[in-house]
Design an enzyme around this catalytic site. Structure first.
Site, PDB file in Angstrom:
ATOM      1  N   LYS A  80      -3.156  27.750  87.822  1.00  0.00           N
ATOM      2  CA  LYS A  80      -2.573  28.293  86.603  1.00  0.00           C
ATOM      3  C   LYS A  80      -3.684  28.729  85.658  1.00  0.00           C
ATOM      4  O   LYS A  80      -4.774  28.160  85.637  1.00  0.00           O
ATOM      5  CB  LYS A  80      -1.688  27.253  85.913  1.00  0.00           C
ATOM      6  CG  LYS A  80      -0.550  26.760  86.791  1.00  0.00           C
ATOM      7  CD  LYS A  80       0.437  27.869  87.135  1.00  0.00           C
ATOM      8  CE  LYS A  80       1.541  27.370  88.054  1.00  0.00           C
ATOM      9  NZ  LYS A  80       1.143  27.257  89.454  1.00  0.00           N
ATOM     10  N   ASP A  81      -3.389  29.741  84.872  1.00  0.00           N
ATOM     11  CA  ASP A  81      -4.401  30.394  84.055  1.00  0.00           C
ATOM     12  C   ASP A  81      -4.988  29.462  83.008  1.00  0.00           C
ATOM     13  O   ASP A  81      -4.282  28.664  82.383  1.00  0.00           O
ATOM     14  CB  ASP A  81      -3.782  31.624  83.369  1.00  0.00           C
ATOM     15  CG  ASP A  81      -4.822  32.651  82.985  1.00  0.00           C
ATOM     16  OD1 ASP A  81      -5.734  32.312  82.225  1.00  0.00           O
ATOM     17  OD2 ASP A  81      -4.713  33.795  83.459  1.00  0.00           O
ATOM     18  N   LEU A  82      -6.298  29.599  82.813  1.00  0.00           N
ATOM     19  CA  LEU A  82      -6.985  28.856  81.761  1.00  0.00           C
ATOM     20  C   LEU A  82      -6.418  29.196  80.386  1.00  0.00           C
ATOM     21  O   LEU A  82      -6.177  28.313  79.549  1.00  0.00           O
ATOM     22  CB  LEU A  82      -8.483  29.177  81.818  1.00  0.00           C
ATOM     23  CG  LEU A  82      -9.354  28.731  80.648  1.00  0.00           C
ATOM     24  CD1 LEU A  82      -9.468  27.221  80.623  1.00  0.00           C
ATOM     25  CD2 LEU A  82     -10.750  29.365  80.739  1.00  0.00           C
ATOM     26  N   ARG A  83      -6.162  30.479  80.132  1.00  0.00           N
ATOM     27  CA  ARG A  83      -5.729  30.935  78.806  1.00  0.00           C
ATOM     28  C   ARG A  83      -4.208  30.960  78.721  1.00  0.00           C
ATOM     29  O   ARG A  83      -3.584  32.003  78.592  1.00  0.00           O
ATOM     30  CB  ARG A  83      -6.321  32.308  78.514  1.00  0.00           C
ATOM     31  CG  ARG A  83      -7.838  32.326  78.446  1.00  0.00           C
ATOM     32  CD  ARG A  83      -8.355  33.730  78.245  1.00  0.00           C
ATOM     33  NE  ARG A  83      -8.015  34.600  79.373  1.00  0.00           N
ATOM     34  CZ  ARG A  83      -7.940  35.914  79.297  1.00  0.00           C
ATOM     35  NH1 ARG A  83      -8.129  36.533  78.139  1.00  0.00           N
ATOM     36  NH2 ARG A  83      -7.652  36.628  80.368  1.00  0.00           N
ATOM     37  N   SER A  84      -3.622  29.779  78.818  1.00  0.00           N
ATOM     38  CA  SER A  84      -2.164  29.689  78.800  1.00  0.00           C
ATOM     39  C   SER A  84      -1.747  28.263  78.477  1.00  0.00           C
ATOM     40  O   SER A  84      -2.560  27.333  78.460  1.00  0.00           O
ATOM     41  CB  SER A  84      -1.597  30.068  80.182  1.00  0.00           C
ATOM     42  OG  SER A  84      -1.931  29.074  81.144  1.00  0.00           O
TER      43      SER A  84
END
Length: 350
Positions: A80-84
């Site tokens: 899963k995305d770091l920026r989320s």
């Protein structure tokens, strides 16, 4: 070397909303959809949690260190995305532990790692990569220069097209940026200036070039007007079961394709890939022949090859929010939300 960036939009004739995403972490939320639920007993503790601003890989390393587990002691289905703000499940191989010990694990995690634990439940097996149906997304588009009603109308018109005919299941720029593509090609050809000793990084870079070729196949198919129909010799996939089959008569299968029951698959090249036949196979070989790599080179790197769904058919809901638009949709595993957003916004988003 076959190299080009700037993938075409399937809704190129429809103006987008522009704007931006990820103004805050809360503007990009992801919820993993599991393929099964834990049984309630076993040596692997499934931990469902919500994380902010930390990558799945870093989280797994932190949990392994906290509980004295090796690299294989922590499992997860997808990155899963770091920026989320992301909700997903990880598994910890802690052996059989009591209910009180399970509760202690949850408290320890929340005290040492920046996450919120939602639930904990044992299971007999480790959670492995790919064991998910997909992800639900809720994404805010902000900083709109358009009137909100105009932006909403544009977005909904694009969403209707994507939901009925689908969009190319491109790999996103997170996976196939220019530097990774070039380095992957150099590793395959043996011309990389430095030996990449990290196996995970080497595999990622090689995959980046092969994923780039996959994107080019979709681009070529779209530009030839062959995206919205099946070709003779396609290897198609049943959305309900995941089963693959050879398309011998496109006309016979046309109704199922238009109904979204089946889609063509596209090549991730390798010596064990199932090659398409007929016109579809001709296009695959055209892309591969221009790539300046060989199956022998891929075999030497232990690349097998596979096939990947060529289109996604997201059901998208869009509404106005206080700061712009809120866009919600589900995507099957491996698909990139940014590829949906770039169609709606007509921006190159990451």
């Amino acid at each position: 070397m076959l190299f080009t960036m700037g993938l075409p939009h399937i809704t190129k004739d429809l103006p987008g909303t522009e704007g931006m995403i990820r103004e805050t972490l809360e503007d990009f939320t992801v919820e993993e959809v599991p393929v099964f639920e834990p049984s309630g007993e076993g040596e692997h503790l499934f931990v469902n949690l919500t994380k902010r601003g930390i990558s799945t890989r870093k989280l797994a390393l932190d949990l392994a260190a906290q509980f004295g587990l090796g690299r294989t002691g922590v499992g997860f289905a997808g990155l899963k995305d770091l920026r989320s703000v992301s909700t997903q499940t990880l598994s910890l191989h802690l052996g059989r532990i009591t209910d009180d010990e399970i509760a202690d694990v949850g408290r320890t995690i929340e005290a040492t790692v920046p996450v919120k634990v939602n639930w904990l439940r044992p299971h007999t097996r480790k959670l492995r990569a790919g064991q998910l149906l997909g992800n639900r997304f809720s994404i805010n588009i902000t900083e709109l220069s358009l009137d909100p009603e105009e932006a909403l109308a544009r977005a909904r018109k694009i969403a209707a097209v994507l939901g009925s005919g689908g969009l190319p299941n491109y790999y996103g720029p997170q996976r196939v940026d220019e530097d990774n593509i070039r380095r992957g090609y150099e590793i395959i050809k043996g011309t990389h200036p430095r030996r990449v000793r990290n196996k995970w990084l080497r595999r990622l870079l090689v995959s980046s070039y092969l994923d780039h070729l996959y994107n080019l196949y979709l681009q070529e198919r779209l530009e030839r007007g062959e995206f919205h129909r099946l070709l003779k010799g396609d290897i198609a996939k049943k959305h309900s079961t995941g089963g693959l089959f050879l398309v011998e008569d496109p006309d016979t299968e046309a109704a199922r394709y238009e109904a979204g029951e089946i889609s063509f698959t596209a090549p991730i090249f390798g010596p064990r890939m199932w090659w398409a036949e007929g016109p579809s196979g001709d296009l695959e070989r055209e892309i591969f022949d221009k790539s300046d790599i060989t199956l022998e080179e891929l075999r030497s790197l232990d690349v097998r090859g596979t096939r990947r769904l060529g289109r996604t058919l997201p059901e998208i809901t869009i509404r106005k929010s206080e700061r712009g638009l809120n866009v919600c949709f589900f995507l099957p595993k491996g698909a990139y939300a940014t590829m949906v957003l770039r169609e709606i916004m007509k921006n190159e988003v990451r």
